[in-house]
Design an enzyme around this catalytic site. Sequence first.
Site, PDB file in Angstrom:
ATOM      1  N   SER A 184      40.458  36.123  37.172  1.00  0.00           N
ATOM      2  CA  SER A 184      41.453  37.194  37.309  1.00  0.00           C
ATOM      3  C   SER A 184      40.829  38.493  37.802  1.00  0.00           C
ATOM      4  O   SER A 184      39.631  38.734  37.591  1.00  0.00           O
ATOM      5  CB  SER A 184      42.078  37.420  35.920  1.00  0.00           C
ATOM      6  OG  SER A 184      42.739  38.645  35.845  1.00  0.00           O
ATOM      7  N   TYR A 226      40.588  39.986  27.775  1.00  0.00           N
ATOM      8  CA  TYR A 226      40.922  38.936  28.733  1.00  0.00           C
ATOM      9  C   TYR A 226      39.932  38.905  29.898  1.00  0.00           C
ATOM     10  O   TYR A 226      39.385  37.862  30.246  1.00  0.00           O
ATOM     11  CB  TYR A 226      42.352  39.169  29.250  1.00  0.00           C
ATOM     12  CG  TYR A 226      42.855  38.125  30.208  1.00  0.00           C
ATOM     13  CD1 TYR A 226      43.132  36.836  29.767  1.00  0.00           C
ATOM     14  CD2 TYR A 226      43.083  38.427  31.551  1.00  0.00           C
ATOM     15  CE1 TYR A 226      43.622  35.874  30.639  1.00  0.00           C
ATOM     16  CE2 TYR A 226      43.569  37.473  32.429  1.00  0.00           C
ATOM     17  CZ  TYR A 226      43.843  36.198  31.966  1.00  0.00           C
ATOM     18  OH  TYR A 226      44.325  35.249  32.846  1.00  0.00           O
ATOM     19  N   LYS A 274      37.233  35.919  30.760  1.00  0.00           N
ATOM     20  CA  LYS A 274      37.244  35.236  32.061  1.00  0.00           C
ATOM     21  C   LYS A 274      35.880  35.383  32.740  1.00  0.00           C
ATOM     22  O   LYS A 274      35.358  34.438  33.332  1.00  0.00           O
ATOM     23  CB  LYS A 274      38.344  35.828  32.951  1.00  0.00           C
ATOM     24  CG  LYS A 274      39.750  35.430  32.542  1.00  0.00           C
ATOM     25  CD  LYS A 274      39.996  33.950  32.830  1.00  0.00           C
ATOM     26  CE  LYS A 274      41.415  33.499  32.512  1.00  0.00           C
ATOM     27  NZ  LYS A 274      41.588  32.048  32.708  1.00  0.00           N
TER      28      LYS A 274
END
Lengths: 346, 346
Positions: free
Chosen positions: B135, B159, B163
């Site tokens: 992402s 997040y 990732k």
Amino acid sequence: MAIDSQTILITGAGGWLGSLLPGKLVELEPETSFKFVLADIVEPKIPSSLKGTKSECITIKADLSDDSNMQALFTTKYGKPDVIYSMHGIMSLGSEENWDLGMRVNVDSTRALLEKARHQKTKQDKPITFIFTSSVATYGGQLPDEVLPSTSCTPEGAYGTEKLICEYYVTEYTRKGFVNGISIKLPTIVPRPGPPSRATSAFVSGIVREPLAGQEAICPIGSGLEDAILQQTGVWVAKPSTTLANFVKAKQLLSNTDLSKNILPWSRSVQLPGFTVSVHDIIQALRNVKGDDAVALIKFEHDETCKRIVSSWPRAFDNSYALSLGFIVDQDGFEGAIKEYRANHM
Amino acid sequence: MAIDSQTILITGAGGWLGSLLPGKLVELEPETSFKFVLADIVEPKIPSSLKGTKSECITIKADLSDDSNMQALFTTKYGKPDVIYSMHGIMSLGSEENWDLGMRVNVDSTRALLEKARHQKTKQDKPITFIFTSSVATYGGQLPDEVLPSTSCTPEGAYGTEKLICEYYVTEYTRKGFVNGISIKLPTIVPRPGPPSRATSAFVSGIVREPLAGQEAICPIGSGLEDAILQQTGVWVAKPSTTLANFVKAKQLLSNTDLSKNILPWSRSVQLPGFTVSVHDIIQALRNVKGDDAVALIKFEHDETCKRIVSSWPRAFDNSYALSLGFIVDQDGFEGAIKEYRANHM
């Protein structure tokens, strides 16, 4: 009179720098009353530098992949640690040769230690200070002549990858307020005492240490003293005392609210200051300290693989960010490093 | 006649993009005979796009934190997977709110999946192809106007950190020959169907999707259509069909020895191509496709926090590296994205 009391947990306390750190803390903070919990996979010795000081010390044999071993580090008679120095690890060559062990010790045990710290605040109910030792091995790929804090980390080996992943954990655990953390990336520390190791960088110490002791040493870069490659090949180094002082500075930085505001908010990783030295300059420094006879003990056996690996390392870093945070840099070059080695080990 | 047969494992196959991927693979590789193993925490539905094709499909309810569940994905009647699309995950807001769950699902389960893949080669005894969805949330901190492959990743949330850590695992597992891996960093995919989500980027889809359906939508940026902030606020986007085609391209890239030589040797992470669109241009595209009445359904309720977060995102990337690897970029701008949404969902 002691103005402060701190419990310090050191993992990897049996290692070279780990065993020197308690003495440096006591030396630089004579007013503090330290209680040391020294842990390693083999029970560490009580550092001789603590004798005659008011510091207390427990040594513990601990496998950090075992949760009950880990728990024991937080439940000694000294109570919860205020500061953790996370210095355990499998070194670079070992991490390549035993890849699973490297992952388990260098990543999983560090995360387990962070996790344990998260759930056990200090006596003052503050997040535990967590100082993680990382490495220039986190760099790789295409590097600028001078590496900046904004330079991307693209490690090309297991050790660097493992250290880098932990750096991101330290930043994230700090952002969440779970610990008060920092990752300090160490330069190559020279000269290193003891027998020659199998690390690629070992020759940087060896071509000084062995001749100082009247023994031959192999230089795997260049065909002889006049080879231009000796001037072209540079290593990023610092001497042990300066590096150990920076371990103490890291602790002081995190306890100083004003100073720690200057840490870049999106990263808790700092490259410790060092200086670039060429193989030529290393040999010249040896000559200046110990004379031509010592230099004559260096034999040249050029190893193209070693040369390629050394040349891929970052050659220089911009020290200004680290200096702005209060870290220090060697002032007396490689000659200073040799003199320090001679004073401490001969 | 099928010229090739491939078993494809998709984790997170019940998600929006995960459920569309099998159909896109069949569409773009009509000669291949696919066997799909579709796994998710809730048993996924068989995608309707597979009806009438020669592809076969198994759906499995699997908790990837459970080793026996994991093992089941590799021992179906289709045998070992040739390709894994690792698309499961806890989204950004969820990772902040339930931090431990995010770590467990986004990091630990991905590493467990890599580990399982490592020990189970393909039928041809080659490393399994491993395509990991990452992402733009891996970026943060101080970013240049245009982000390059060499730009450092300093995520500022759970997040993005999770990732990014997985990206380093994918690079390392590939370097060791354990898998043949790549991490593809997704732009914001728009417009997204379904009810409004709680993600910060949700309004980018909402201010188009709701007016197209004759409903009001809230724009959290700006005070009205004439507010200059609408032109200043940009988002990096791609439409679903292009992104799904790039999932297929990723698989083709890794199976093409000549093409995959062009992947930077020290990183297996690629930012998928996209384009920058301002909020102003989104609204203008809606007007062009659906007229003034649709635009009149957008209400403005400026939210400074939302504005701050959106402004912190990378606004533009240099697509050239991704394009050189064979990935594709939208050619018809945001109007094309709106028309695609209308064709597929209305």
